[in-house]
Design a protein around this motif. Structure first.
Motif, mmCIF file in Angstrom:
data_model
loop_
_atom_site.group_PDB
_atom_site.id
_atom_site.type_symbol
_atom_site.label_atom_id
_atom_site.label_comp_id
_atom_site.label_asym_id
_atom_site.label_seq_id
_atom_site.Cartn_x
_atom_site.Cartn_y
_atom_site.Cartn_z
ATOM 1 N N SER A 288 -29.118 -14.210 66.287
ATOM 2 C CA SER A 288 -28.949 -12.998 67.107
ATOM 3 C C SER A 288 -27.662 -12.241 66.789
ATOM 4 O O SER A 288 -27.449 -11.139 67.298
ATOM 5 C CB SER A 288 -28.957 -13.374 68.595
ATOM 6 O OG SER A 288 -27.857 -14.214 68.904
ATOM 7 N N ILE A 289 -26.794 -12.816 65.973
ATOM 8 C CA ILE A 289 -25.494 -12.207 65.677
ATOM 9 C C ILE A 289 -25.480 -11.686 64.249
ATOM 10 O O ILE A 289 -25.915 -12.371 63.320
ATOM 11 C CB ILE A 289 -24.355 -13.225 65.891
ATOM 12 C CG1 ILE A 289 -24.267 -13.607 67.373
ATOM 13 C CG2 ILE A 289 -23.016 -12.652 65.416
ATOM 14 C CD1 ILE A 289 -23.213 -14.636 67.666
ATOM 15 N N LYS A 290 -24.992 -10.453 64.078
ATOM 16 C CA LYS A 290 -24.770 -9.903 62.744
ATOM 17 C C LYS A 290 -23.344 -10.218 62.327
ATOM 18 O O LYS A 290 -22.398 -9.688 62.920
ATOM 19 C CB LYS A 290 -24.987 -8.393 62.744
ATOM 20 C CG LYS A 290 -26.422 -7.986 63.036
ATOM 21 C CD LYS A 290 -26.573 -6.469 62.984
ATOM 22 C CE LYS A 290 -28.020 -6.075 63.244
ATOM 23 N NZ LYS A 290 -28.200 -4.590 63.198
ATOM 24 N N PRO A 291 -23.157 -11.056 61.334
ATOM 25 C CA PRO A 291 -21.790 -11.484 60.967
ATOM 26 C C PRO A 291 -20.934 -10.294 60.519
ATOM 27 O O PRO A 291 -21.379 -9.435 59.752
ATOM 28 C CB PRO A 291 -22.023 -12.469 59.822
ATOM 29 C CG PRO A 291 -23.447 -12.897 59.965
ATOM 30 C CD PRO A 291 -24.183 -11.730 60.529
ATOM 31 N N ILE A 292 -19.716 -10.248 61.016
ATOM 32 C CA ILE A 292 -18.797 -9.171 60.651
ATOM 33 C C ILE A 292 -18.510 -9.197 59.157
ATOM 34 O O ILE A 292 -18.403 -8.149 58.509
ATOM 35 C CB ILE A 292 -17.490 -9.294 61.464
ATOM 36 C CG1 ILE A 292 -17.775 -9.094 62.953
ATOM 37 C CG2 ILE A 292 -16.453 -8.293 60.987
ATOM 38 C CD1 ILE A 292 -16.565 -9.285 63.844
ATOM 39 N N GLU A 293 -18.419 -10.371 58.571
ATOM 40 C CA GLU A 293 -18.100 -10.485 57.152
ATOM 41 C C GLU A 293 -19.207 -9.920 56.265
ATOM 42 O O GLU A 293 -18.942 -9.521 55.119
ATOM 43 C CB GLU A 293 -17.829 -11.945 56.798
ATOM 44 C CG GLU A 293 -16.571 -12.501 57.450
ATOM 45 C CD GLU A 293 -16.321 -13.937 57.061
ATOM 46 O OE1 GLU A 293 -17.259 -14.566 56.514
ATOM 47 O OE2 GLU A 293 -15.207 -14.443 57.307
ATOM 48 N N LEU A 294 -20.430 -9.868 56.774
ATOM 49 C CA LEU A 294 -21.544 -9.325 55.988
ATOM 50 C C LEU A 294 -21.790 -7.860 56.305
ATOM 51 O O LEU A 294 -22.233 -7.100 55.431
ATOM 52 C CB LEU A 294 -22.815 -10.148 56.257
ATOM 53 C CG LEU A 294 -22.753 -11.632 55.867
ATOM 54 C CD1 LEU A 294 -24.073 -12.311 56.187
ATOM 55 C CD2 LEU A 294 -22.421 -11.790 54.394
ATOM 56 N N VAL A 295 -21.526 -7.456 57.510
ATOM 57 C CA VAL A 295 -21.795 -6.071 57.922
ATOM 58 C C VAL A 295 -20.718 -5.130 57.422
ATOM 59 O O VAL A 295 -20.983 -4.001 56.993
ATOM 60 C CB VAL A 295 -21.920 -5.991 59.462
ATOM 61 C CG1 VAL A 295 -22.064 -4.549 59.910
ATOM 62 C CG2 VAL A 295 -23.123 -6.809 59.927
ATOM 63 N N ALA A 296 -19.444 -5.555 57.478
ATOM 64 C CA ALA A 296 -18.328 -4.698 57.072
ATOM 65 C C ALA A 296 -18.220 -4.693 55.551
ATOM 66 O O ALA A 296 -17.967 -5.726 54.937
ATOM 67 C CB ALA A 296 -17.033 -5.204 57.704
ATOM 68 N N HIS A 297 -18.412 -3.492 54.950
ATOM 69 C CA HIS A 297 -18.435 -3.388 53.496
ATOM 70 C C HIS A 297 -17.093 -2.990 52.899
ATOM 71 O O HIS A 297 -16.945 -2.996 51.683
ATOM 72 C CB HIS A 297 -19.499 -2.370 53.068
ATOM 73 C CG HIS A 297 -20.876 -2.710 53.557
ATOM 74 N ND1 HIS A 297 -21.590 -3.799 53.094
ATOM 75 C CD2 HIS A 297 -21.665 -2.128 54.497
ATOM 76 C CE1 HIS A 297 -22.768 -3.853 53.701
ATOM 77 N NE2 HIS A 297 -22.841 -2.858 54.577
ATOM 78 N N ASP A 298 -16.142 -2.620 53.685
ATOM 79 C CA ASP A 298 -14.824 -2.266 53.160
ATOM 80 C C ASP A 298 -13.768 -2.939 54.027
ATOM 81 O O ASP A 298 -14.027 -3.284 55.185
ATOM 82 C CB ASP A 298 -14.616 -0.751 53.150
ATOM 83 C CG ASP A 298 -14.709 -0.153 54.540
ATOM 84 O OD1 ASP A 298 -13.661 -0.042 55.202
ATOM 85 O OD2 ASP A 298 -15.833 0.197 54.969
ATOM 86 N N PRO A 299 -12.577 -3.122 53.486
ATOM 87 C CA PRO A 299 -11.537 -3.849 54.237
ATOM 88 C C PRO A 299 -11.167 -3.198 55.562
ATOM 89 O O PRO A 299 -10.926 -3.899 56.548
ATOM 90 C CB PRO A 299 -10.344 -3.846 53.261
ATOM 91 C CG PRO A 299 -10.960 -3.697 51.910
ATOM 92 C CD PRO A 299 -12.159 -2.831 52.103
ATOM 93 N N LEU A 300 -11.122 -1.861 55.603
ATOM 94 C CA LEU A 300 -10.742 -1.186 56.847
ATOM 95 C C LEU A 300 -11.785 -1.427 57.927
ATOM 96 O O LEU A 300 -11.441 -1.685 59.087
ATOM 97 C CB LEU A 300 -10.567 0.314 56.587
ATOM 98 C CG LEU A 300 -10.013 1.119 57.752
ATOM 99 C CD1 LEU A 300 -8.590 0.665 58.094
ATOM 100 C CD2 LEU A 300 -10.017 2.608 57.424
ATOM 101 N N ARG A 301 -13.050 -1.333 57.559
ATOM 102 C CA ARG A 301 -14.115 -1.606 58.523
ATOM 103 C C ARG A 301 -14.073 -3.070 58.961
ATOM 104 O O ARG A 301 -14.276 -3.386 60.144
ATOM 105 C CB ARG A 301 -15.461 -1.285 57.866
ATOM 106 C CG ARG A 301 -16.683 -1.740 58.660
ATOM 107 C CD ARG A 301 -16.948 -0.906 59.874
ATOM 108 N NE ARG A 301 -18.088 -1.394 60.611
ATOM 109 C CZ ARG A 301 -19.365 -1.084 60.323
ATOM 110 N NH1 ARG A 301 -19.637 -0.288 59.293
ATOM 111 N NH2 ARG A 301 -20.353 -1.539 61.049
ATOM 112 N N TYR A 302 -13.789 -3.948 58.023
ATOM 113 C CA TYR A 302 -13.719 -5.376 58.332
ATOM 114 C C TYR A 302 -12.618 -5.670 59.352
ATOM 115 O O TYR A 302 -12.855 -6.341 60.371
ATOM 116 C CB TYR A 302 -13.475 -6.135 57.025
ATOM 117 C CG TYR A 302 -13.316 -7.630 57.178
ATOM 118 C CD1 TYR A 302 -14.297 -8.405 57.782
ATOM 119 C CD2 TYR A 302 -12.176 -8.266 56.700
ATOM 120 C CE1 TYR A 302 -14.146 -9.775 57.906
ATOM 121 C CE2 TYR A 302 -12.024 -9.639 56.821
ATOM 122 C CZ TYR A 302 -13.005 -10.383 57.424
ATOM 123 O OH TYR A 302 -12.861 -11.733 57.567
#
Length: 691
Positions: A288-302
């Motif tokens: 049920s969780i979308k991992p932040i490490e996979l969703v964020a494609h750039d360092p600032l978004r991460y």
């Protein structure tokens, strides 16, 4: 009445004798007088008449004569009836008297018997009275004992509910705990009596039960904390009530907070790790969780997603703990204050020494900060990794700006001295250090370009690129919610790293150029820099400094164009010769003696001026063709032309004054030669041609 006085009148109306008639007349007259003097309004008279009316007596002579006799007869008959009735009454009285006599005899007998009985039972009655008094005293003591037991002694059920861990923590527990605390306070009254043994015994037992009750509550709260779900908005009221009661023991309350903070730190750390990777620390996947490490494609978004999760978790934690620890009336603060006042160390403290009052909000913020400590450590590690692996100057500044925003946000949410804020402040400093390092590396990388000035004197590529990066940084800073009062002063450090080295490099490049190329190149660079800084309110002072430098170079270019007009027009020597002279007679006399005013030189200057004027303006503009601001080129040329026209007007004026003086001295002789004839151009023509 005598027979003579009642003798009636004879039928013939004559009397028997004069003496008798006079005697008989007196009673009659007295009767008449009495009747006539009677008042018919008299109450008794009217009652008598009413009585006659009731009897139905007719008013006839016979009736009037028999009236008295009838009345007397009636009275006699009534008296007889009364006597008969009284005879009956007398008979009854005699019977009553006999009855009373018998009663007196019976009474005397009973009195004698009662006296004998009283003498016989007096001892028993005395003993009974004594026993009744003793019974009343026993009942009073029993009531007092019952009241004492209810007030100072716990029942078996209450003792079990308070001390046994097998019994639940329910309303009976809390009511018993309240009763025990009240007993402890009331025991102080017992200690005020002479016999203090009972007070000491009750106080000792009460304190023992009270301590056991708080220990039971302490352990129960710890068990509840293990299974407490703060995400549930309906947190049970028993745990809130238990915390408010446990606050009266600050030591136990603080231990519970420490235990709770450790448990929540572990929970939030696992939750943050799951939000980052999609799997828990034990390796279980959460679909049920979308991992932040996979969703964020750039360092600032991460980094932004991690900070947003941390902020959301801290806000949720604080809201949940507000309902748990801060209630209406601030009961926890009151309980802790009461507990502090009853602590032994407080009682033996030196006189005048005071402790700080309990601040529920501050304690709540510290608890939230401790709960977020584990997640904060993970956050700091991940952010430091992003900062250290980043090689982009703009991204480094955006990261620092993002961290600064969340640092101020957490400062308002928790406190400026919280560990989470200090952690963010540390990584912000690291991001700024990385930004400065990358900026300096970029300056070092482009230093080779500082030696190559563009042929068309446009701003060098390294300056354009640097200003592009600076514009992106300034836009980032403009949208930030900085807490600084002086934004321009705060941004000055960025300009030192990302702007000053490049503008200084451009200035060093200009040193190798000659005028006016040097000024043109500098103006082009400064104009480009000012255009980049002007839109932002926090760079206005630096933009003003650039404008001042532009004005200085503009003045140099005006002087260069002015020299061009004087030199190329051939009037430089003439202007230089006439410029020191005024309109005094002595100066005017000296004009004709000047070498530049002699006929050959003046004719040559006039001819060269005529050759220069048609293309003078275009030639002057052509000299500044590399200046990128055409409006500025026009302004510089116009100012230089204006100065040249002023000089020309002075030359014209001096020549005319010299002609006037020569005409006055020589008249119209052949010796007179007009200077204006040799130099016919007027200042009006010059202005038209140079406008």
């Amino acid at each position: 009445m005598s027979s003579s006085s009642s003798r009636p009148l004879s039928p013939q109306g004559t009397t028997a004798s004069p003496s008798l008639s006079s005697k008989a007349a007196k009673p009659l007259s007295s009767k008449l007088t009495t009747v006539l003097s009677s008042s018919y309004a008299d109450t008794e008279f009217r009652e008598a008449l009413a009585l006659l009316d009731e009897r139905g007596v007719l008013n006839t002579p016979e009736t009037r004569r028999q009236l008295r006799l009838d009345s007397q007869k009636q009275v006699i008959d009534s008296n007889g009836e009364i006597i008969d009735e009284f005879a009956k009454v007398a008979e009854q009285l005699r019977r009553i008297g006999a009855t009373i006599s018998r009663l007196n005899e019976s009474f005397n007998k009973m009195k004698t018997q009662i006296g004998a009985a009283h003498e016989a039972t007096s001892l028993a009655l005395t003993e009974a009275s004594r026993l009744m008094r003793q019974r009343q005293q026993v009942e009073q003591r029993q009531a007092l004992l019952n009241a004492f037991n209810d007030k100072f002694v716990l029942s078996e059920d209450e003792t079990a509910a308070l001390t046994l861990t097998s019994e639940p923590v329910d309303d009976l527990f809390f009511s018993t705990l309240t009763k025990v605390k009240r007993i402890s306070i009331d025991c102080e009254i017992l200690l005020g009596f002479e016999n203090q043994t009972l007070g000491f015994e009750i106080m000792e037992q009460t304190n023992k039960n009270l301590n056991m009750g708080f220990q039971k509550l302490y352990k129960w709260v710890q068990r509840e904390f293990k299974t407490l779900n703060l995400e549930n908005p309906q947190i049970g009221s028993p745990i809130r009530r238990a915390l408010r009661v446990l606050a009266e023991r600050p030591g136990l309350f603080q231990n519970c907070l420490d235990f709770f903070a450790e448990a929540r730190e572990h929970v939030l750390s696992n939750s943050f790790y799951t939000a980052l990777t999609g799997t828990s620390s034990s390796g279980l996947e959460d679909p049920s969780i979308k991992p932040i490490e996979l969703v964020a494609h750039d360092p600032l978004r991460y980094v932004g997603d991690m900070l947003a999760w941390t902020h959301s978790a801290a806000v949720g934690e604080r809201e949940a703990l507000e309902g748990l620890f801060i209630g209406e009336g601030n009961e926890i603060a009151k309980g802790i204050q009461a507990g502090r006042e009853n602590e032994v160390w407080r009682l033996v403290a030196e006189y005048g020494e005071e402790t700080d009052d309990f601040d529920a909000v501050k304690t709540l913020n510290e608890l939230v900060d401790r709960d977020m400590a584990g997640a904060g450590r993970i956050l700091r590690q991940r952010v430091e990794q992003v900062i250290q692996t980043n090689e982009d100057t703009i991204l480094a500044y955006k990261l620092a700006n993002l961290l600064s925003f969340y640092k101020s946000t957490f400062s308002r949410l928790l406190s400026p001295g919280s560990a989470l804020v200090e952690s963010l402040e540390a990584v912000e400093s690291e991001a700024l250090r990385q930004f400065r390092s990358l900026a300096r590396d970029h300056v070092a990388a482009v230093q080779g370009d500082f030696q190559h000035t563009p042929a068309d004197l446009r701003p060098p590529e390294f300056l354009v690129d640097a200003l592009g990066q600076l514009t992106a940084i300034m836009r980032t800073y403009e949208t930030s919610f900085t807490s600084s009062g002086d934004r321009e002063e705060e941004f000055a450090s960025v300009l030192v790293e990302a702007f000053d080295p490049f503008i200084s490099g451009a200035a060093n490049m200009a040193e190798s150029l000659r005028a006016p190329s040097k000024s043109v190149f500098l103006v082009n660079c400064l104009l480009t820099a000012r255009t980049s800084l002007s839109p932002f309110d926090f760079t206005q002072r630096r933009a003003a400094q650039l404008q001042a430098q532009i004005d200085e170079e503009k003045a140099r270019l005006v002087e260069t164009q002015y020299c061009f007009f004087r030199t190329e027009s051939g009037l430089d020597e003439l202007i230089a010769s006439l410029q020191p002279l005024g309109d005094s007679q002595e100066d005017v006399n000296n004009v004709s003696s000047l070498e530049a005013v002699q006929a050959p030189a003046l004719m040559q200057a006039s001819q060269r001026l005529d050759e220069f004027l048609p293309s003078a303006l275009m030639d002057a503009v052509e000299k500044l063709k590399n200046l990128q601001d055409s409006k500025l080129v026009q302004e510089i040329t116009e100012e230089a032309a204006k100065k040249f026209c002023i000089d020309f007007e002075h030359v014209e004026e001096m020549l005319m004054l010299a002609d006037e003086m020569a005409e006055q001295q020589h008249g119209e002789s052949d010796e007179f030669q007009s200077l204006r004839a040799l130099f016919p151009r007027t200042s009006g023509e010059i202005r038209v041609l140079l406008s």
